[in-house]
Write an enzyme that holds these catalytic residues in place. Structure first.
Site, PDB file in Angstrom:
ATOM      1  N   TYR A   1      -1.719   9.125  -4.305  1.00 37.42           N
ATOM      2  CA  TYR A   1      -0.994   7.860  -4.205  1.00 37.42           C
ATOM      3  C   TYR A   1      -1.706   6.820  -5.073  1.00 37.42           C
ATOM      4  O   TYR A   1      -2.773   6.323  -4.708  1.00 37.42           O
ATOM      5  CB  TYR A   1      -0.963   7.363  -2.760  1.00 37.42           C
ATOM      6  CG  TYR A   1      -0.122   8.168  -1.813  1.00 37.42           C
ATOM      7  CD1 TYR A   1       1.212   8.452  -2.092  1.00 37.42           C
ATOM      8  CD2 TYR A   1      -0.655   8.643  -0.614  1.00 37.42           C
ATOM      9  CE1 TYR A   1       1.993   9.176  -1.216  1.00 37.42           C
ATOM     10  CE2 TYR A   1       0.117   9.369   0.276  1.00 37.42           C
ATOM     11  CZ  TYR A   1       1.446   9.634  -0.029  1.00 37.42           C
ATOM     12  OH  TYR A   1       2.217  10.355   0.841  1.00 37.42           O
TER      13      TYR A   1
ATOM     14  N   HIS B   1       6.866   3.856   0.417  1.00 32.34           N
ATOM     15  CA  HIS B   1       6.029   2.712   0.791  1.00 32.34           C
ATOM     16  C   HIS B   1       6.519   1.491   0.004  1.00 32.34           C
ATOM     17  O   HIS B   1       5.753   0.814  -0.661  1.00 32.34           O
ATOM     18  CB  HIS B   1       4.558   2.990   0.474  1.00 32.34           C
ATOM     19  CG  HIS B   1       3.993   4.148   1.216  1.00 32.34           C
ATOM     20  ND1 HIS B   1       2.853   4.825   0.810  1.00 32.34           N
ATOM     21  CD2 HIS B   1       4.387   4.774   2.343  1.00 32.34           C
ATOM     22  CE1 HIS B   1       2.581   5.805   1.655  1.00 32.34           C
ATOM     23  NE2 HIS B   1       3.500   5.796   2.593  1.00 32.34           N
TER      24      HIS B   1
ATOM     25  N   ASN C   1      -1.628   3.578   2.831  1.00 33.49           N
ATOM     26  CA  ASN C   1      -0.417   3.325   3.601  1.00 33.49           C
ATOM     27  C   ASN C   1      -0.428   1.890   4.122  1.00 33.49           C
ATOM     28  O   ASN C   1      -1.413   1.434   4.693  1.00 33.49           O
ATOM     29  CB  ASN C   1      -0.325   4.304   4.773  1.00 33.49           C
ATOM     30  CG  ASN C   1      -0.443   5.741   4.312  1.00 33.49           C
ATOM     31  OD1 ASN C   1      -1.465   6.134   3.771  1.00 33.49           O
ATOM     32  ND2 ASN C   1       0.598   6.528   4.521  1.00 33.49           N
TER      33      ASN C   1
END
Length: 578
Positions: free
Chosen positions: A415, A497, A544
């Site tokens: 990510y 996200h 996150n």
């Protein structure tokens, strides 16, 4: 026990549990109407109601958690107070059975149930890195401003990296094999939320808002305290079509009954002092503003020409031109796959319809075992940081899970987050569905350089693990060729996200700036309309974003409560309703 029973009884009344058809909104007014019960909405609704004000929280989806009378569950959960949303091991079911759970108007995965994303996501939960605030956010929202809110959030919602009540972690072979490579490469083990700023060459166990073997989060904390207050109300199956406004003053919210069980008509705020907070998520909040005549002219013209809203849309002389939908961002996801003969796969999908009895017994009787862990057995989580040729440091979170092309495979998702410079755009269709119009992935050379450099580094580290083999990329494939082979689309790169479509800032978007809301989260050009959710984030977080969203909602509540009630005035040439 009596207190718990009282809360459940109150929940049934608030939710209109016995409703079987749409009912008209009552004439009662509210000091605050909060649109959306996700990560932002649940927290800010509770904090506003804490002040003694009357608060109405709207959720367009149905009930979720068994705590609040939800009913969606696997057969082995019948005769329990648990639903699919409560059991960590059933998380992955959303990807094969999302009917009645996922939003049908966003174009990307989003939860449209009580709790929104925090009811359907993996429950991963991190204290924000200080740079998430100091690099991304404007004055008044820096780490020194946010620390007390982060501390309060993690006191209300503790984090946990051993979710099973027996204190054990199950099927950790994948964690053990990957971390052997990280150890050899010089990575350091940390307890992630004890060291939130140590996010470079570190690794940790996956950390969650799970307590007593069940999903916790704001549904089991902020909502509980809000529901105990007599001036708090929650309506589910009730969507917000648009705000009702004259110029920049909002008098109420026009409703859309959903699932033949919610409210219809218009619900109003307290005359003169009432406020509306939009917390419908990065796509949903932008959609609500578009339908309310707030956004770029091209998008408002789409709504004006639509067969659904066209004839009733607010007149063009009252449109507020703001860059809603711009600055769209998401973690750039890149999946790699490895295999090792020691890895043990667990069929979490099978746990829905044909579970292993010993595992369901352990969970139901003791809240222990593999089903207390989030599917598909997440971890390790690790972090790297890369200095770009543009002088910007880009942070990467790596998330491993035991699933892939074989029974001995692990998928590790890279990510790319805080520090990214690529941005996209969300827009609205004539059917009033949101979509990603411009993909936000790898649009700048430096973002792609960070992805490639990060993958090269981790490939080198994992090559130290004896017995490990590569599935993707293959051992003979260069990292650059591998990265270039993956389309930069939500289907291939998306992490769900989403942030950024209603950006916060002091640069008023009506006069050439990038911001949609001011430093109090108030929509520019209005006096009592606010946006509080991930859509106001100017940049992407390190990992996150749930923990950061909770803290933002606490900070926003503090600032909104400190504001004086709007005074009568002319806004954009229109007389304000009083």
């Amino acid at each position: 026990m009596a207190r718990t029973f009282a809360l459940v009884a109150a929940a049934a009344a608030f939710f209109g549990h016995a409703q079987s058809q749409c009912t008209a909104a009552p004439s009662q007014t509210y000091d605050y109407i909060v649109i959306g019960s996700g990560a932002g909405g649940l927290v800010i609704a509770d904090k506003l109601s804490e002040s003694g004000a009357s608060v109405l929280l709207l959720e367009k989806g149905p009930l979720s958690s068994g705590k609040w009378n939800g009913t969606m569950k696997a057969s082995w959960l019948q005769n329990t107070n648990l639903t699919r949303f409560d059991v960590p091991g059933l998380f992955n079911q959303i990807w094969v059975d999302s009917a009645g759970v996922a939003c049908d108007d966003t174009g990307v995965m989003a939860g449209c149930v009580l709790g929104g994303g925090v009811a359907v996501n993996s429950a991963l939960y991190w204290k924000p890195h200080s740079s998430d605030w100091d690099v991304n956010f404007p004055t008044g929202w820096k780490s020194t401003d946010m620390q007390k809110h982060v501390d309060n959030v993690f006191q209300r919602i503790p984090s946990n990296y051993i979710p099973s009540k027996d204190g054990k972690l199950y099927l950790q072979q994948g964690f053990d094999r990957v971390t052997k490579g990280l150890d050899t490469a010089g990575f350091k083990y940390v307890v992630a939320n004890d060291a939130p700023n140590e996010k470079n060459r570190t690794y940790a166990h996956a950390t969650f808002y799970i307590q007593n073997g069940e999903r916790h989060g704001p549904l089991r904390s902020y909502l509980e305290t809000a529901m105990a207050r007599p001036k708090f109300n929650l309506w589910v199956n009730t969507g917000a079509r648009r705000v009702v406004r004259t110029g920049g003053h909002i008098t109420g919210v026009e409703l859309e009954c959903k699932n033949n069980a919610g409210r219809s008509g218009t619900v109003n705020v307290t005359p003169g002092t009432g406020r509306v907070i939009v917390s419908a998520g990065t796509m949903g909040s932008a959609k609500l503003l578009f339908r309310s005549g707030i956004g770029p002219t091209d998008q408002l013209n789409v709504v004006k020409s639509s067969p659904i809203d066209g004839s009733t849309m607010i007149s063009q002389d009252q449109w507020i031109n703001l860059p809603v939908g711009n600055n769209l961002n998401d973690h750039v996801g890149t999946d790699i796959q490895i295999s090792h003969p020691d890895i043990v796969f667990y069929d979490f999908y099978g746990a829905w319809g044909s579970p292993i009895k010993a595992d369901t017994d352990a969970y139901l009787q003791k809240r222990s075992g593999i089903l207390a862990q989030v599917a598909p057995n997440l971890g390790p989580i690790f972090w790297t940081a890369h200095n770009g040729s543009d002088g910007i440091t880009r942070h990467i979170q790596w998330q491993a899970r035991i699933e892939g092309r074989t029974k001995t495979a692990m998928t590790i998702t890279q990510y790319l987050g805080m520090g990214t410079t690529s941005r996209g755009r969300a827009d609205i269709t004539p059917q009033l569905n949101m979509r990603v119009a411009t993909n936000p992935y790898l649009r700048t050379t430096q973002d792609k350089e960070a992805v490639i450099a990060g993958l090269d580094y981790v490939r080198s580290a994992l090559n130290n693990v004896q017995g490990l083999t590569w599935i993707t990329p293959t051992s003979s494939q260069t990292t650059t060729a591998f990265v270039n082979s993956i389309p930069a689309t939500p289907a291939s790169r998306g992490s769900n996200h989403w942030t950024g479509t209603c950006t916060i800032g002091s640069d008023d978007g009506r006069t050439g700036g990038k911001a949609v809301v001011d430093l109090d989260t108030k929509v520019y050009g209005t006096d009592n309309l606010f946006v509080v959710d991930a859509s106001i984030f100017p940049g992407m977080t390190t990992g996150n974003p749930s923990g950061a969203i909770f803290a933002v909602a606490e900070r926003a509540a503090e600032r909104i409560l400190a504001l004086k009630a709007p005074a009568p005035k002319l806004i954009r040439g229109a007389t304000r309703d009083m």
